[in-house]
Design a protein around this motif. Structure first.
Motif, short mmCIF file in Angstrom:
data_model
loop_
_atom_site.label_atom_id
_atom_site.label_comp_id
_atom_site.label_asym_id
_atom_site.label_seq_id
_atom_site.Cartn_x
_atom_site.Cartn_y
_atom_site.Cartn_z
N LEU A 1 10.75 0.53 15.04
CA LEU A 1 10.37 1.61 14.13
C LEU A 1 11.50 1.94 13.17
CD1 LEU A 1 8.50 3.96 16.63
CD2 LEU A 1 7.49 2.39 14.96
N PRO A 2 11.51 1.36 11.97
CA PRO A 2 12.50 1.71 10.95
C PRO A 2 12.06 3.00 10.25
CG PRO A 2 11.04 0.01 10.11
CD PRO A 2 10.59 0.31 11.51
N VAL A 3 12.52 4.14 10.72
CA VAL A 3 11.95 5.41 10.26
C VAL A 3 12.97 6.43 9.79
CG1 VAL A 3 9.96 5.15 11.79
CG2 VAL A 3 11.96 6.38 12.61
N THR B 1 0.82 -1.21 0.00
CA THR B 1 0.00 0.00 0.00
C THR B 1 0.85 1.26 0.00
OG1 THR B 1 -0.13 -0.07 2.41
CG2 THR B 1 -1.88 -1.17 1.19
N THR B 2 2.03 1.22 0.66
CA THR B 2 2.87 2.41 0.74
C THR B 2 4.28 1.99 1.16
OG1 THR B 2 3.12 4.59 1.77
CG2 THR B 2 2.30 2.82 3.16
N LEU B 3 5.25 2.84 0.85
CA LEU B 3 6.62 2.66 1.32
C LEU B 3 7.02 3.77 2.28
CD1 LEU B 3 8.30 1.55 -2.03
CD2 LEU B 3 7.35 0.13 -0.21
N ASP B 4 6.04 4.53 2.74
CA ASP B 4 6.26 5.62 3.70
C ASP B 4 6.20 5.03 5.11
OD1 ASP B 4 6.16 7.79 5.40
OD2 ASP B 4 4.82 8.95 4.12
N PRO B 5 7.29 5.03 5.86
CA PRO B 5 7.29 4.39 7.18
C PRO B 5 6.32 5.00 8.18
CG PRO B 5 9.32 5.64 6.85
CD PRO B 5 8.62 5.59 5.52
N ALA B 6 5.93 6.26 7.99
CA ALA B 6 5.03 6.90 8.94
C ALA B 6 3.58 6.46 8.78
CB ALA B 6 5.12 8.41 8.83
#
Length: 568
Positions: free
Chosen positions: A183-185, A33-38
């Motif tokens: 959390l890989p951010v 759905t997304t590659l944005d970690p947030a």
């Protein structure tokens, strides 16, 4: 092989995927759905994000110990990086770590990334896990979506001091480091801002909140051993390459190709034919792999995930005309919920969905995260289910009947089996009980669930960090992802969840969460199916499958850490 040939013709990119000993081809069931970690909320997207981005500290040898990662040291009272009162954590940033698109990681990048994770609130996101310990709130927005905190509060709580990022908590919070490790951010602030993302300015009370840039759905710039080469999320394909300037040990694989293939039969056929190295499969699919020497099924893995669960929607005021349920307030009656629970054949689910390899669940918290498994309070008992429904609404429900739709995610074998067994059990009680089934795509399922337009729906929720609280909050607290979607707002459960989470003694804490779970289960807000026995189906030549799954929370969702993989 006709099936394989048709798939390759329909997906030429797969036919062109490298098949060298240092390449890896994986087939999954659902598109990302997304590659944005947030804003990641699904396990598949997290499996990619946690291989591209990295955390400040990481788990070592399981989930009980921590090691430095992007931070040069793990804060502790012994090294002076954790204050004596347990409120101030200092993370000195490791020197020489490079981002995929250039530039070294700084303390300001880490601060920005942690703030971005907390302050960008999206449905299904993980912001609340840091918000509660660091800022003492579950949301930075009021009911109208306006900002509720002053900048000074946030600036004091998350700040840079020299080469370190500092977290100052309002009170001690057991498990904070486990959250940080999950959390890989960390991303470069300047890069994110250039992509149109939040500029780092903290809103004032009443202002609009930060918004994520759509560009970060398809673009990444982390520090992990693999970098993104190309993303086709809508087409269900991802290409990644080894990052040759990685700060740690170099990955043994050179390239990764990921393909979302909805058909389990095709995934199994491609794995069997040697055209894939790994495939996401259910227990029911393993028969197709029997006798194939190319394939190995690795078992004996610890289970950290919650069971497939049937959720009852409880807050129906805003969708009383929804055709999926009539009467619309059906599940506000506890007797109705308990009757549905007794009408569910849990043993049948274990046979059909898990190939007999599972244990009936009495609640959502797996035994790996608590001191003992919970017993199921609602055994399969159609006579008891009938008695409860005869009592409901003064007998009017039994004579008048009802209509309900049970929804599951298309492509989910476990979700479909759970829905079908509930349909079978309830419909068998009375011809006036009309139970229909509905399969939705992942995107449609999430949209309808968040809008509370699903009457009963089957879903699995993996914990976002390895702690009983991650599960309990999701399922029982009114601010949790699962509870919020179903409209569960039980003040007693909220109070018990907050008290259990604040308990520092590990034994009393585990017992408190089990008491919370038992109370929530007794009210039948959900139907818990069974805990599966995790496995991985992969090419026999693939090594490292049992590698460092403790990196971030990959092991919680039964995902792979690509850096540990190699092939003969």
């Amino acid at each position: 092989m006709r099936l394989l040939t048709l798939w390759l013709l329909a997906c030429p990119a797969a036919a062109q995927a490298p098949r060298a000993v240092d390449s890896f081809v994986a087939l999954v069931s659902q598109p990302w759905t997304t590659l944005d970690p947030a804003i990641v909320s699904d396990a598949g997207s997290y499996g990619v994000v946690a291989n591209v981005y990295e955390p400040l500290v990481a788990f070592e040898g399981g989930i009980g110990h921590l090691r430095p990662w992007l931070a040069a040291k793990v804060p502790s009272d012994g090294n002076g990086l954790l204050s004596r009162d347990g409120r101030v954590y200092r993370f000195p940033i490791r020197k020489g770590v490079k981002f995929h698109e250039g530039g070294e990681v700084t303390a300001e990048d880490a601060r920005y990334s942690l703030l971005r994770e907390m302050l960008i609130e999206t449905p299904g996101g993980t912001s609340s896990f840091l918000l509660r310990p660091v800022l003492g709130v579950d949301s930075v927005l009021d009911a109208q979506g306006r900002w509720v905190l002053e900048p000074s509060t946030i600036e004091r709580a998350v700040r840079v001091e020299g080469d370190s990022v500092v977290l100052e908590l309002p009170r001690p919070y057991p498990g904070l480091l486990s959250i940080v490790a999950s959390l890989p951010v960390v991303m470069p602030k300047a890069w994110a801002v250039a992509k149109g993302d939040w500029d780092g300015r903290l809103p004032r009370r009443g202002e609009e909140p930060p918004r994520p840039s759509p560009a970060l759905r398809l673009a990444t710039n982390g520090t992990g051993a693999f970098r993104l080469s190309r993303a086709d999320l809508d087409g269900g394909q991802l290409w990644l390459a080894r990052f040759d300037e990685y700060w740690g040990p170099s990955a043994r694989l050179a390239s990764i190709y990921l393909k979302a293939e909805p058909s389990a039969a095709i995934r199994a056929a491609l794995l069997r034919a040697g055209e894939a190295d790994y495939a996401v499969l259910d227990h029911a699919d393993l028969m197709a792999l029997e006798g194939c020497r190319r394939v190995k099924v690795s078992e004996g893995l610890p289970n950290y995930a919650s069971p497939e669960t049937l959720f009852f929607s409880l807050d129906l005021d805003t969708w009383s005309e929804n055709s999926r349920l009539s009467p619309p307030d059906l599940f506000r009656d506890e007797r109705v919920r308990k009757a549905f629970a007794h009408a569910f054949d849990g043993d049948g689910y274990i046979r059909q969905a898990l190939g007999g390899k599972g244990r009936r669940a009495g609640g959502p918290i797996p035994a790996t995260l608590a001191e003992r498994p919970a017993a199921n309070p609602f055994p399969f008992d159609l006579k008891r289910a009938e008695a409860l429904l005869r009592e409901a609404r003064g007998g009017k429900l039994w004579t008048g009947g009802f209509r309900v739709t049970v929804t599951y995610r298309r492509g989910s074998v476990r979700g479909q089996v759970a829905a079908e067994l509930l349909q079978k059990g309830v419909a068998a009680l009375n011809p006036g009980f009309k139970v229909e089934l509905e399969a939705l795509s992942s995107a449609d399922f999430e949209r309808e669930a968040r809008a509370r337009r699903l009457a009963v729906y089957s879903r699995a929720l993996a914990p976002d960090y390895p702690d009983a609280r991650a599960v309990a909050f999701d399922f029982f607290h009114s601010k949790g992802y699962g509870a919020k979607a179903q409209g569960l707002n039980d003040p007693e459960l909220d109070r018990l969840e907050e008290e259990a989470g604040a308990e520092a003694d590990p034994y009393r804490r585990a017992a408190a969460f089990r008491r919370l779970e038992a109370l929530g289960a007794s009210k039948a807000y959900h139907i818990y199916t069974a805990f599966p026995e995790p496995f991985k189906a992969h090419a026999a030549s693939l090594k490292g499958v049992h590698g460092d799954q403790s990196m971030c929370a990959l092991g919680l969702a039964n995902q792979l850490y690509w850096s540990s993989l190699s092939k003969d």
